[in-house]
Scaffold this active site. Structure first.
Site, PDB file in Angstrom:
ATOM      1  N   GLY A 522       0.831  -1.213  -0.182  1.00  0.00           N
ATOM      2  CA  GLY A 522       0.152  -0.387   0.004  1.00  0.00           C
ATOM      3  C   GLY A 522       1.164   0.785   0.157  1.00  0.00           C
ATOM      4  O   GLY A 522       2.851   1.310  -0.407  1.00  0.00           O
ATOM      5  N   GLN A 523       0.176   2.645   0.164  1.00  0.00           N
ATOM      6  CA  GLN A 523       1.060   4.235  -0.138  1.00  0.00           C
ATOM      7  C   GLN A 523       0.735   4.097   1.087  1.00  0.00           C
ATOM      8  O   GLN A 523      -0.976   4.692   1.597  1.00  0.00           O
ATOM      9  CB  GLN A 523       0.586   4.645  -0.859  1.00  0.00           C
ATOM     10  CG  GLN A 523       1.381   5.444  -1.644  1.00  0.00           C
ATOM     11  CD  GLN A 523       2.647   5.409  -1.885  1.00  0.00           C
ATOM     12  OE1 GLN A 523       2.967   4.855  -2.704  1.00  0.00           O
ATOM     13  NE2 GLN A 523       3.763   6.321  -1.734  1.00  0.00           N
ATOM     14  N   GLY A 524       1.603   4.446   1.888  1.00  0.00           N
ATOM     15  CA  GLY A 524       1.306   5.683   3.479  1.00  0.00           C
ATOM     16  C   GLY A 524       1.199   7.428   3.094  1.00  0.00           C
ATOM     17  O   GLY A 524       1.608   7.631   1.795  1.00  0.00           O
ATOM     18  N   GLY A 527       4.892   7.165   1.774  1.00  0.00           N
ATOM     19  CA  GLY A 527       6.070   7.002   1.180  1.00  0.00           C
ATOM     20  C   GLY A 527       5.321   5.269   1.090  1.00  0.00           C
ATOM     21  O   GLY A 527       4.067   5.030   1.500  1.00  0.00           O
ATOM     22  N   ASP A 640      -3.439   9.545  15.421  1.00  0.00           N
ATOM     23  CA  ASP A 640      -4.136   9.596  13.698  1.00  0.00           C
ATOM     24  C   ASP A 640      -4.512   8.168  14.145  1.00  0.00           C
ATOM     25  O   ASP A 640      -4.168   6.971  13.366  1.00  0.00           O
ATOM     26  CB  ASP A 640      -3.232   8.843  13.423  1.00  0.00           C
ATOM     27  CG  ASP A 640      -3.500   9.633  11.438  1.00  0.00           C
ATOM     28  OD1 ASP A 640      -4.852   9.807  11.093  1.00  0.00           O
ATOM     29  OD2 ASP A 640      -2.592   9.143  10.409  1.00  0.00           O
TER      30      ASP A 640
END
Length: 834
Positions: A522-524, A527, A640
């Site tokens: 996945g994409q955080g 990055g 978060d």
């Protein structure tokens, strides 16, 4: 001859009819009456054929007993014995109903050997063996239960059985250890003190205790994970009775608890397909488990040598006995407490202090003080008779006024105990710690300098081998200090990363097949995240900071510093990091089921999350948050918390991840401000989104949103174009006011059996998302509410963000000028400046 043949033919139907009647009678019988007794060796079987009641002889004995055991199992497990102290000498015994209506065992001479001994029994009574293993004597005229074997256990506790104790009458239901199978010297039951505990007694003396029940487990049994709150239940009926019940449902095994002749209490389990019973979850595994092993004010540590030591500020009461390994006399205080000197006219001095003992079994005879965590210390300090205190989630504030006995040091679990000692003892402790810290600091700085020069050397082009000549490098373990002057404004300049593994870039490049897109998970926010496989075969998740990102270095360093200090089953584990040139990577344990949002909001996968799994996930996240807010060495505000940052292991157990935005709080710090708003809209508390104020209550708001999402199966942001443009919070609030909150429940988990529990969770979710932070409960209170430890929940006030963007018109116009929405719907974290 013909007449004989005719008589034979006529007798055949009669025999068939008789046999049929006999079969029906034998298969249907599970009761005993005055006209239907059982004579040795006859037996009756429960309706579902789970248990059998009859006569038996122990191994290597000719005595006969009446007992109950599991049916259709070759290895006999007797769970109840009637005449355990008065065996029959031959095989001519009878179990029947007497003329006065009692259940009795008669010997060959029809003398009563054992009786249920009910004073006001009914002459019209019958005894029935239930499928739970309970032998019930019932008045047939009105159906009332007169007597039952569950109220008079032997050495075993079966499912649905209740062990109880009354504070006022001293009436107890206890297990009694066997002695083949007469009554042994050990008993086990509930000690009905201010905070009930399970005890084992050797005669009249305590032999072992469980520690207090926190609503999920006994805190004196570290191996007892919180999942046991689904198996055990503690109830106080407000009439003086404290009741423990056990209900372990597993179709592939049978289990029950047994008190052995040596005083050991454990669970016996038989797995389907196996012939033997296995002992699991035993207590009394070490010498330190024995009650009061080290006497008053002594602490037992099975890994220590010797295992007993005096608490700081105390010396052995009898040094000669102590040196010989006899510690039962315990320890005495070296210096009188200041409050005691004040009471005796000894003059004024510096105020007493508290010594913190971490992860210990708290002493016996705790007194429950109905007060908040913040007041627990001050209340003890202001009470001269209070010599120790502890605060545990699910229990509350505990204090001790007498001798502190049965303290045990654990490797994990337990609770933090604060011991009152004289100020001079506290100062001595601080001085010793300062010397140790200076020594550790000097050594660690030296290692850090060496590590820095080694890194500079490896970063040079000539410092690496060519790929064709290179062998796979090994992990290097060092103890560096990450220097981070700002750390989001904290005064934390040096944080020790204990035994953090340092990975080389080449190792991770090989593990990910040169960061092949096929291994991308996945994409955080800063990055991509890749799946990798180390040379050892271990699968890992690798978070790679994007070189093109102008942001993220501070968050990267923050995550390394924060998560390296955290160790909890509900937090994702950091295995190491890689810092070479411009490359910065974090290596985590791999979570095969990825993030919670991938399950919860997928129409197909969400069906795999039944209510029990969802409840386990909610409680696991709550326990992880409790650790961050209260129990960790650092006090962490995550900032978060969302479904995308909750990862699931192979058993769908939750682990909180992504600590790039986390904030470290000081010990007494309650709230902080920031000009840099980070996090994900939809999960942000209003005071944080609008004014940059954040605290533990900010995480509680995020937890409440997450809880409502799990209950409803819907994203908080999925309401922007329907349901009158409400958010999930607004939709839930609307249903609450209309008394239709049950419509919030995800249809895939809507089950009448669980509706009350699910609605309680939704209620708690609404309490967490209230507009004003002061109205929101702490995470310890939330967990107590979810476990019904707090039975009566307060009425929630209006949540924040109940209109289109969750704001009033004034707030909405203010926030719109500051907000950019992310187009990524996976787990992207939005970063905005103010």
């Amino acid at each position: 001859m013909e007449l004989t043949r005719l008589m034979t033919l006529l007798s055949i139907p009669v025999h068939i009819f008789y046999c049929c009647c006999t079969i029906v009678f034998c298969t249907a019988i599970n009761t005993i009456t005055s006209t239907q007794p059982i004579n040795d060796p006859e037996a009756i079987v429960s309706n579902g054929a789970t248990f059998k009641l009859g006569f038996f002889s122990p191994v290597n004995s000719t005595y006969r007993y009446v007992g109950i055991w599991y049916n259709q199992i070759s290895v006999k497990a007797v769970v109840w014995v009637a005449n355990r102290d008065k065996p029959l000498n031959d095989s001519y015994g009878t179990l029947t109903i007497s003329k006065d209506g009692n259940l009795v065992v008669l010997d060959r001479q029809k003398q009563i050997v054992w009786s249920s001994d009910v004073p006001n029994s009914s002459v019209n009574s019958t005894a029935q063996l239930s499928d739970s293993g309970n032998l019930i004597l019932r008045d047939e005229s009105n159906g009332n239960i007169i007597w039952e074997s569950f109220d008079h256990p032997s050495d075993s506790m079966l499912q649905e059985m209740k062990i109880s104790s009354n504070r006022f009458t001293d009436k107890k239901t206890q297990l009694k250890s066997p002695s083949d199978p007469s009554t042994g010297k050990f008993t086990s039951g509930i000690n009905p003190l201010n905070i009930p505990e399970i005890y084992i007694w050797n005669g009249s003396h305590p032999y072992w205790r469980s520690g207090p029940w926190n609503g999920q487990s006994f805190i004196g049994i570290p191996a007892m994970v919180p999942v046991y709150n689904k198996i055990y239940e503690f109830v106080d009926d407000k009439k003086g009775n404290v009741i423990l019940s056990y209900n372990y449902v597993n179709e592939s095994s049978l289990s029950y608890h047994s008190l052995c002749s040596d005083g050991t209490l454990g669970r016996k389990e038989k797995i389907k397909g196996k012939e033997t019973w296995e002992n699991t979850c035993s207590v009394l595994n070490t010498e330190c488990d024995i009650y009061g092993k080290c006497g008053p004010f002594g602490s037992c540590n099975v890994k220590g040598s010797p295992i007993c030591t005096c608490l700081q500020g105390f010396d052995p009461n009898d040094k000669e006995e102590w040196s010989r390994g006899n510690w039962t006399s315990g320890c005495v205080r070296r210096r009188q407490l200041q409050c005691e000197r004040n009471n005796t006219g000894g003059g004024k001095g510096k105020e007493d202090g508290f010594l913190k003992l971490m992860t210990v079994k708290v002493p016996a005879f705790a007194e429950l003080v109905f007060d908040a965590e913040d007041n627990c210390k001050s209340q003890c300090l202001n009470n001269c008779s209070c010599i120790a205190y502890a605060y545990c989630s699910g229990i509350g504030c505990m204090q001790w006024s007498g001798d502190l006995i049965d303290i045990q040091k654990f490797s994990y679990g337990g609770a933090d105990l604060y011991i009152r000692i004289a100020y001079s003892e506290l100062e001595k402790n601080r001085s010793t710690k300062v010397v140790i810290k200076i020594a550790v600091l000097v050594g660690s700085v030296t290692i850090a300098i060496c590590t820095y020069f080694l890194w500079r050397r490896m970063a040079r082009p000539g410092g690496r081998k060519k790929e064709s000549e290179m062998s796979l490098p090994k992990k290097r373990k060092v103890n560096p200090y990450c220097l981070n002057e700002s750390l989001h404004g904290d005064n934390v300049n040096k944080i020790k990363l204990e035994e953090l593994s340092i990975f080389s870039f080449e190792m991770l490049e090989i593990a990910t097949n040169k960061f092949d897109v096929a291994n991308k998970l996945g994409q955080g926010g800063f990055g991509p995240v890749y799946k990798g496989k180390l040379q050892s075969g271990q699968e890992v998740a690798i978070k790679r900071l994007s070189r093109s990102s102008g942001q993220g270095h501070e968050e990267f360093m923050n995550e390394v510093v924060v998560i390296s200090e955290l160790q909890h089953r509900n937090l994702v584990r950091l295995l190491g990091c890689c810092v070479e040139g411009e490359e910065k990577m974090l290596i985590y344990e791999y979570m095969p089921n990825k993030s919670l949002d991938g399950f919860l909001f997928d129409p197909i996968k969400q069906k795999l999350l039944d209510w029990r799994k969802r409840a386990n996930i909610i409680e696991g996240i709550g326990r992880g948050l409790l650790y961050l807010h209260r129990d960790s060495r650092l006090r962490i505000i995550h900032r978060d918390l969302k479904t995308g940052n909750v990862l699931l292991d192979e058993d769908l157990n939750p682990k909180i991840s992504d600590f790039g935005m986390a904030k470290i709080f000081g010990g007494n710090q309650k709230q902080a401000n920031t000009r840099r708003i980070v996090g994900t809209y939809g999960y942000m508390a209003p005071e944080y989104a609008m004014h940059g104020r954040f605290s533990k209550k900010s995480d509680i708001f995020s937890f409440g949103v997450l809880l409502l999402e799990i209950v409803s199966g819907r994203k908080n942001t999925s309401f922007y174009k329907d349901e009158h443009s409400l958010t999930l919070l607004g939709f839930a609030w609307k249903l609450w006011n209309e008394d239709r909150i049950e419509l919030l429940i995800d249809p895939t988990i809507s089950d009448p059996c669980f509706q009350v529990e699910i609605l309680r969770y939704a209620h708690v979710g609404l309490l967490c998302v209230q507009d004003f932070a002061t109205n929101r409960p702490t995470i310890s209170t939330v967990l107590s509410m979810l476990s019904s430890e707090i039975a009566n929940l307060p009425t929630p006030t209006q949540p924040a963000f109940t209109d289109i963007l969750g704001l009033s018109n004034k707030r909405s116009s203010q926030l719109t000028r500051r907000r950019r929405f992310s187009a990524n719907n996976v787990t992207l974290t939005t970063i905005d400046g103010r």
